[in-house]
Design an enzyme around this catalytic site. Sequence first.
Site, PDB file in Angstrom:
ATOM      1  N   HIS A  69     -39.977  19.477  13.093  1.00  0.00           N
ATOM      2  CA  HIS A  69     -40.096  20.392  11.954  1.00  0.00           C
ATOM      3  C   HIS A  69     -40.367  19.635  10.659  1.00  0.00           C
ATOM      4  O   HIS A  69     -40.903  20.195   9.707  1.00  0.00           O
ATOM      5  CB  HIS A  69     -38.806  21.205  11.768  1.00  0.00           C
ATOM      6  CG  HIS A  69     -38.458  22.040  12.952  1.00  0.00           C
ATOM      7  ND1 HIS A  69     -39.299  23.001  13.474  1.00  0.00           N
ATOM      8  CD2 HIS A  69     -37.355  22.055  13.735  1.00  0.00           C
ATOM      9  CE1 HIS A  69     -38.711  23.570  14.518  1.00  0.00           C
ATOM     10  NE2 HIS A  69     -37.541  23.013  14.691  1.00  0.00           N
TER      11      HIS A  69
ATOM     12  N   THR B  49     -34.080  26.481   3.834  1.00  0.00           N
ATOM     13  CA  THR B  49     -35.442  27.019   3.980  1.00  0.00           C
ATOM     14  C   THR B  49     -35.918  26.985   5.432  1.00  0.00           C
ATOM     15  O   THR B  49     -37.090  27.224   5.705  1.00  0.00           O
ATOM     16  CB  THR B  49     -36.451  26.251   3.110  1.00  0.00           C
ATOM     17  OG1 THR B  49     -36.548  24.905   3.594  1.00  0.00           O
ATOM     18  CG2 THR B  49     -36.036  26.253   1.649  1.00  0.00           C
TER      19      THR B  49
HETATM   20 ZN   LIG Z   1     -36.113  21.206   3.267  1.00  0.00          ZN
END
Ligand SMILES: [Zn+2]
Length: 363
Positions: free
Chosen positions: A116, A265
């Site tokens: 990610h 987030t």
């Molecule tokens: Zn971040």
Amino acid sequence: MAAARLCAALIFAALCFLSHVTACVFKYGTSPDSLEAPHAGTHWDHGLNGDDWTGVDATGKPWACMSGIRQSPINLPNAETLKNRGSNIPDKFRTRWSYPTIYSNGSNVEVINTGHAIQIEWLSPFAADVAIVVPARQDSNTRITSVLGMTETDQATTVKATPLQFHFHTVSEHLVGGKHYPLELHIVHRVTDLPACTAGCFSVTGVLFELTQSEDNPFLEAIWAALPMREGAINYLPPDAEVRLEELLPPPSSREYVTYEGSLTTPPCSEGLLWHVMLKPQKISMAQWTKYKTAVGYKDCSLKNGTASAGNVHQHHHHRRSLAAEEATGNAEDYDCKVVAYGYNYRASQRLYGRAVRLAALT
Ligand SMILES: [Zn+2]
């Protein structure tokens, strides 16, 4: 056909060409060497910039991503707009940052490709000191975000926030005056010495980067030299390399920042975080930006013939994770993965829902 079956078994939502048994194309976060354990909550990626993030965490609790009303990132007003609104925070209520240099001994600083993002963690104590203002008298309802509601006459003290890790997003997650930057650094801190935070509260510091046509940013060089290009790979910073986190922030005299209450987030998008985003962007070269986009890029993976061979990327079992591919096949290195397109790992801007956004202006 074994390759096709393995693809089907391994990949939850990847673009896996089952009709062609030799190769599968994976979005980062979904390839065989993804760090995600198979049953650690719903799978996710940045393919739709977070617009499809409905799911549950490892305990079955639904994520806050789509239901929350204090989500991050947001479009930040620029300093002029905030000044005109009278949104300044009193100078005595500013957060203060002090990050000593992290010295690598060859095995204490990890640069991790999580699938990610690229994330840096350290396995040795780090005596950083980030001081966040809270009311002088605290009770079990005093939140780490209290500073956002404090006025000039309030009595204040500070609590300490300890950095846990830092990572990068491309393009930036926060916008300033509607504008994205090419890269954003997030330093994630935990706060424990507040009654309401004994189980941990979080505060994240964001630093924006703009492109420069000239030299590389020297304070990113050691990390960038060790960037693992494969998901799931972890490189140690070589001995004598330094992480000068302090130098990745604007200099102390230029630490104008915007602060607000928001969320993680990435899933589970937990709320109640105190955000600080530095308004003065730092520099990154085109070559550094390109390398980052490649590290989080789309992968084309195929099963190697014969037995697993040792790759040239240093890789080991991280103590907090297991490799999905290893659970299924015994070895992530059964696969050859090539980056076939640049990737982006940012979440789209979220609605403000009337939240307070305050400016710590330069003095
Ligand atoms: Zn971040």
